[in-house]
Design a protein around this motif. Structure first.
Motif, PDB file in Angstrom:
ATOM      1  N   PRO A  49       1.027  -1.086  -0.166  1.00 61.79           N
ATOM      2  CA  PRO A  49      -0.079   0.075  -0.044  1.00 61.79           C
ATOM      3  C   PRO A  49       0.862   1.239  -0.049  1.00 61.79           C
ATOM      4  N   GLU A  50       2.266   1.063   0.563  1.00 58.12           N
ATOM      5  CA  GLU A  50       2.829   2.368   0.723  1.00 58.12           C
ATOM      6  C   GLU A  50       3.216   2.805  -0.754  1.00 58.12           C
ATOM      7  N   ASN A  51       3.347   1.995  -1.623  1.00 58.28           N
ATOM      8  CA  ASN A  51       3.577   2.582  -3.145  1.00 58.28           C
ATOM      9  C   ASN A  51       2.141   2.735  -3.906  1.00 58.28           C
ATOM     10  N   ILE A  52       1.247   2.886  -3.152  1.00 60.11           N
ATOM     11  CA  ILE A  52      -0.015   3.612  -3.862  1.00 60.11           C
ATOM     12  C   ILE A  52      -0.080   4.795  -3.537  1.00 60.11           C
ATOM     13  N   ASP A  53      -0.649   5.710  -4.296  1.00 62.14           N
ATOM     14  CA  ASP A  53      -0.631   7.454  -3.793  1.00 62.14           C
ATOM     15  C   ASP A  53      -2.100   7.460  -3.029  1.00 62.14           C
ATOM     16  N   THR A  54      -2.046   8.399  -2.221  1.00 65.70           N
ATOM     17  CA  THR A  54      -3.091   8.552  -1.229  1.00 65.70           C
ATOM     18  C   THR A  54      -4.492   8.482  -1.731  1.00 65.70           C
ATOM     19  N   ALA A  55      -4.930   9.198  -2.993  1.00 68.49           N
ATOM     20  CA  ALA A  55      -6.147   8.897  -3.571  1.00 68.49           C
ATOM     21  C   ALA A  55      -6.597   7.697  -3.846  1.00 68.49           C
TER      22      ALA A  55
ATOM     23  N   LEU B 147      -9.319   2.220  -2.470  1.00 72.73           N
ATOM     24  CA  LEU B 147      -8.956   0.788  -2.374  1.00 72.73           C
ATOM     25  C   LEU B 147      -9.683   0.452  -0.903  1.00 72.73           C
ATOM     26  N   LYS B 148      -9.545   1.354  -0.087  1.00 73.01           N
ATOM     27  CA  LYS B 148     -10.291   1.155   1.262  1.00 73.01           C
ATOM     28  C   LYS B 148     -11.858   0.958   1.226  1.00 73.01           C
ATOM     29  N   GLU B 149     -11.975   1.779   0.241  1.00 77.64           N
ATOM     30  CA  GLU B 149     -13.610   1.920   0.079  1.00 77.64           C
ATOM     31  C   GLU B 149     -14.126   0.477  -0.549  1.00 77.64           C
ATOM     32  N   ALA B 150     -13.346   0.257  -1.613  1.00 80.02           N
ATOM     33  CA  ALA B 150     -13.677  -1.028  -2.275  1.00 80.02           C
ATOM     34  C   ALA B 150     -13.694  -2.154  -1.350  1.00 80.02           C
ATOM     35  N   PHE B 151     -12.631  -2.139  -0.621  1.00 75.90           N
ATOM     36  CA  PHE B 151     -12.531  -3.212   0.551  1.00 75.90           C
ATOM     37  C   PHE B 151     -13.832  -3.261   1.248  1.00 75.90           C
ATOM     38  N   GLN B 152     -14.242  -1.958   1.721  1.00 77.24           N
ATOM     39  CA  GLN B 152     -15.403  -1.913   2.610  1.00 77.24           C
ATOM     40  C   GLN B 152     -16.797  -2.385   2.032  1.00 77.24           C
TER      41      GLN B 152
END
Lengths: 631, 240
Positions: A598-604, A609-614
């Motif tokens: 996740p560190e390699n993915i930009d903030t937006a 991604l969190k939203e999708a997982f949710q």
């Protein structure tokens, strides 16, 4: 140029870096080649030995080794070696050994030095010769059409007839050769006059014109011309041609300027092919389509396996072009299916026709048209009910083995779970397959279903499709009326939870290199696919593709408003993150995996991604209410 | 032991024949050809200059058929040099049949402008001189060349050569395993040029052309030496 040198030239001109050379330079190379042969197991170059030629592998395979004896690279037909030694005071740097019987073309150092004056050649030689890296870089280079030479798009020699043959004979030859144009020639006696070339036969010919399918319609059929007239009368003697080392871009402009769709391609004056507008369109607009058609012209597993770099390059191009996950999945699945079909055709050529009707089916991502760049093979054979193991199984066993080995050679690894037609259990007549599904549905045991849920994504790839449709129909009608089955599937679909912590933080695992990672497939893609499958089974959908299943679910109106949209969005996003990740790894010569950092993915994107997982998490929570499971 | 002696008698016979021809030949071209001393049969393969030779003919019988074209490709055990090769179309006395034209992809106009064999025979012998000739299936090249010389000059032209088909037969068709297969009625493997080449991992060439076949024969010979012999094998051991 004489026939045997043309054989050499034609081979060289298909492989980088020679494919980018100007014709004159290529002729120079060919004129100076010496041929050598090494039997399997013999050393070709020893470390420190002096070297005075670049080696090109015409057939066979070699391995090169590091200083410490470790394998450095494995090279095959069309690859070169010895360039490092030549650039480094003429001493061999990496020893080379033949691992198959190998025929080499040796290009003397004087010629090699001249080639290195050429930028693209020098680039290739210095780029450690990594073929994948090269193919990818090349496919990403801007204005590809400006640098790709016309000859690369030509796949067969032109059909040529003398102007004196009858129209009917010309048409017959066109039909026999499955071509839509024929070049007209007449004997010539002076080599240096216009349009005169030396043919394959060594004779002198003059190119007089071209006759196409359209000409036969407009000038013969519509005009009521007798077909025993000489074909020469159909051509007005004017012919626009292009040189084989011109760019594809130039060819396209010529077609547009002259309102024509076909261009005879000449090497100097010798016709080497006819380029059709559709060749350009195919090449430029859709590299995956081009690839799929390319697959069907390959005649051995080896030839097919050589497409791996191109397949991967096409994948990266799709990702970089901003295609969505569904488009990429579709394109990659088409390639995967074409590859498999071709392998089955080749196996049938070898084994003869099948004794009874059959259908090769696939499972998992390939069945859903959601394949990414790598995947393992999940396949099975559905045989006609006239199947008699004693008489027929030997054939299908061989067929399955050839296809499975071929897939492995083409980068589709053997299925670790043994879901392959080589496994007798998955090589059965339709009736037996119906019994399997009947048992899974009527007597659902979550533990057992865990292993068989992959079978509930199924699609025909080759053969009698009705055999697989029969199973799809059966599943669609039976599953929906069996709440215990749906309950068991739902329970399994909630097994793997998305990696979200209590405060919406990522829960990460540690990979082998002590990096914090998320397994995007196991904890994202697979769970959402599972959820969608359960709903699809519940509404009797026969679709296999997740997006299509979602459409059927939407129609059935079984989920709260807006839920289908959310699933759609989450699926697309998770799949795309995974594909981008894999494209990145491919481009950097890393092993391909599903471990996102996740560190390699930009903030937006991290937020998305969190939203999708949710969404996945919520959908899983909903399942036990909708499909309760009772043991 | 027995085999060695029989090959030795082949060698002896060729040396006798050569000495006899060098004296007997009246035709200056053949005289020159035979005065060039025969390669010492003890010379190792690694030091021999080879010349792959292939004829395209109108048929299989030298009495009724003729040479249409020939191709030459020089080589050593170290490497083959295709661009130093030579190719010549020849005008036959009788008309070419349609089938053989289609087969060789040589055309009427091309044959019409080609020189007759007698005009190029000396050139051919000149190029073969001092080399060990390598062919695939000696029963084409040897009798056609011999008969051509005999018709023209009344004298024979024979010399030891290496036959890659004979070598292939030696390794694929002899030995007790192959004998056993033969007894059991199992089809022996094909020793045609293309099929033989496949066994050594050599590529398939598209053209049917004297020079392509000469190159293909040279490649096959290198492969056979790599697999079955060694660079130190004496050339006489392969004479036919």
């Amino acid at each position: 140029m004489e026939a045997e040198l043309r054989e050499i030239r034609d081979h060289l001109s298909l492989h980088p870096p020679f494919d980018k050379l100007l014709d004159d330079l290529l002729d120079d190379v060919v004129g100076n080649i010496e041929i050598t042969y090494f039997k399997a197991g013999s050393m070709i170059l020893n470390r420190g030995q002096s070297i005075d030629a670049l080696s090109y592998i015409r057939s066979g395979a070699v391995e090169t080794y590091h200083y410490n004896g470790e394998l450095y690279n494995r090279l095959e037909e069309g690859d070169i070696f010895g360039q490092f030694g030549l650039l480094r005071q003429g001493k061999v740097r990496f020893p080379v050994k033949a691992i198959e019987d190998t025929l080499l073309y040796q290009i003397p150092k004087t010629i090699f030095d001249r080639l290195c004056d050429n930028d693209s050649f020098a680039d290739f030689v210095e780029l450690s010769g990594s073929r994948l890296k090269n193919t990818i870089d090349e496919s990403l280079r801007e204005n590809d059409m400006m640098t790709t030479r016309v000859r690369k798009l030509i796949s067969r020699l032109p059909l040529m007839v003398e102007i004196t043959v009858s129209i009917q004979e010309a048409a017959r030859l066109m039909t026999e050769n499955v071509v839509s144009s024929v070049l007209l020639i007449e004997p010539a006696d002076e080599e240096d006059s216009d349009g005169v070339f030396r043919g394959d036969d060594g004779g002198l010919w003059r190119l007089k014109g071209m006759v196409t399918d359209e000409d036969l319609r407009s000038q013969v059929v519509a005009a009521g011309v007798q077909t025993d007239r000489p074909v020469g009368q159909l051509s007005d003697g004017r012919l626009i041609t292009i040189q084989s080392d011109e760019s594809v871009n130039e060819a396209m402009l010529m077609m547009l300027r002259n309102h024509i769709q076909r261009l005879p391609v000449l090497h100097r004056r010798r016709p080497v092919g006819v380029l059709h507008l559709s060749d350009i369109v195919r090449y430029e607009t859709n590299s995956s389509l081009y690839l799929a058609s390319n697959i069907f012209s390959r005649n051995s597993v080896r030839d097919l396996s050589r497409l791996i770099p191109e397949i991967r390059a096409a994948f990266i191009r799709l990702v970089d072009d901003g295609s969505n996950a569904k488009m990429i999945g579709d394109a990659m699945s088409s390639i995967g299916r074409s590859l498999m079909r071709r392998l089955i055709e080749l196996a049938e050529d070898e084994l003869g026709p099948a004794p009874i009707p059959y259908c090769f089916m696939v499972h998992g991502s390939l069945a859903r048209h959601e394949q990414s760049v790598i995947t393992d093979q999940d396949n099975a054979l559905v045989l006609h009910d006239s199947f008699d193991p004693e008489h027929h199984d030997e054939y299908f066993k061989m067929l399955a083995k050839k296809v499975s080995d071929g897939l492995d050679a083409c980068g589709y690894e053997y299925c670790k779970g043994g879901i392959m037609a080589t496994n007798e259990q998955w090589r059965q007549p339709l009736a037996q397959w119906r019994r399997y599904f009947d048992e899974w549905i009527a007597d659902p045991d979550p533990q057992r279903l865990l292993h068989s849920c992959i079978f509930f994504d199924l699609d025909a790839v080759y053969g009698e499709e009705y055999l697989v449709e029969n199973l799809q129909d059966m599943i669609a009608t039976k599953a929906r009326y069996n709440p215990r089955f749906l309950g068991a599937m739902a329970r399994n679909a909630s097994n793997r939870r998305p990696p979200l912590g209590f405060f919406r933080t990522f829960v990460m695992e540690t990979d082998g290199r002590q990096h914090k990672v998320i397994n995007i497939k196991g904890r994202g893609l697979a769970p959402i696919t599972d959820v969608i499958r359960v709903h699809a089974l519940a509404v009797g959908s026969k679709a296999q593709n997740s997006a299509e299943r979602l459409r059927d679910i939407e129609q059935a109106n079984i989920l709260p408003a807006g839920q289908v949209d959310k699933l759609q969005y989450a699926l697309e996003f998770i799949a795309l993150v995974r594909m981008r990740h894999q494209a990145f790894e491919l481009r950097n010569d890393q092993a391909i995996d599903n471990a996102i950092e996740p560190e390699n993915i930009d903030t937006a994107e991290r937020h998305n991604l969190k939203e999708a997982f949710q969404v996945v998490n919520n959908a899983q929570n909903f399942l036990p209410y909708r499909y309760p499971y009772s043991a | 032991m027995f085999k060695k002696r029989s090959q030795q008698s082949v060698i002896d016979e060729w040396q006798r024949y050569q000495a006899q021809q060098a004296i007997a030949c009246a035709n200056p071209i053949l005289q020159r050809f035979y005065q060039m001393p025969l390669t010492d049969p003890e010379v190792p393969l690694s030091e021999v200059s080879f010349m792959a030779l292939d004829f395209e003919t109108t048929g299989l019988d030298p009495r009724y058929n003729e040479i249409v074209s020939f191709g030459l490709v020089p080589f050593t055990l170290r490497s083959i040099r295709p661009s130093d090769g030579y190719y010549q179309v020849v005008k036959p006395k009788c008309n070419l049949s349609e089938e053989s034209i289609a087969f060789h992809r040589i055309t009427h106009s091309q044959v019409a402008t080609a020189p007759p064999l007698e005009k190029v025979l000396d050139e051919l012998l000149e190029r073969l001189s001092g080399c060990i000739v390598v062919v695939h299936y000696q029963h084409i090249e040897r009798p056609f060349l011999d008969l051509a010389c005999h018709k023209l000059w009344g004298e024979h032209c024979l010399f030891p050569l290496v036959d890659t088909m004979a070598i292939e037969a030696r390794w694929e068709r002899r030995g007790w395993k192959n004998q056993l297969k033969e007894t059991l009625g199992i089809q022996p493997v094909s020793i045609r040029l293309d099929d033989s080449r496949q066994r050594y991992g050599l590529p398939t060439y598209s053209a049917h052309h004297a020079k392509v076949d000469a190159m293909a024969t040279a490649e096959l010979f290198l492969a056979q030496v790599a697999r079955h012999y060694s660079p130190t094998t004496a050339i006489g051991q392969l004479w036919e």
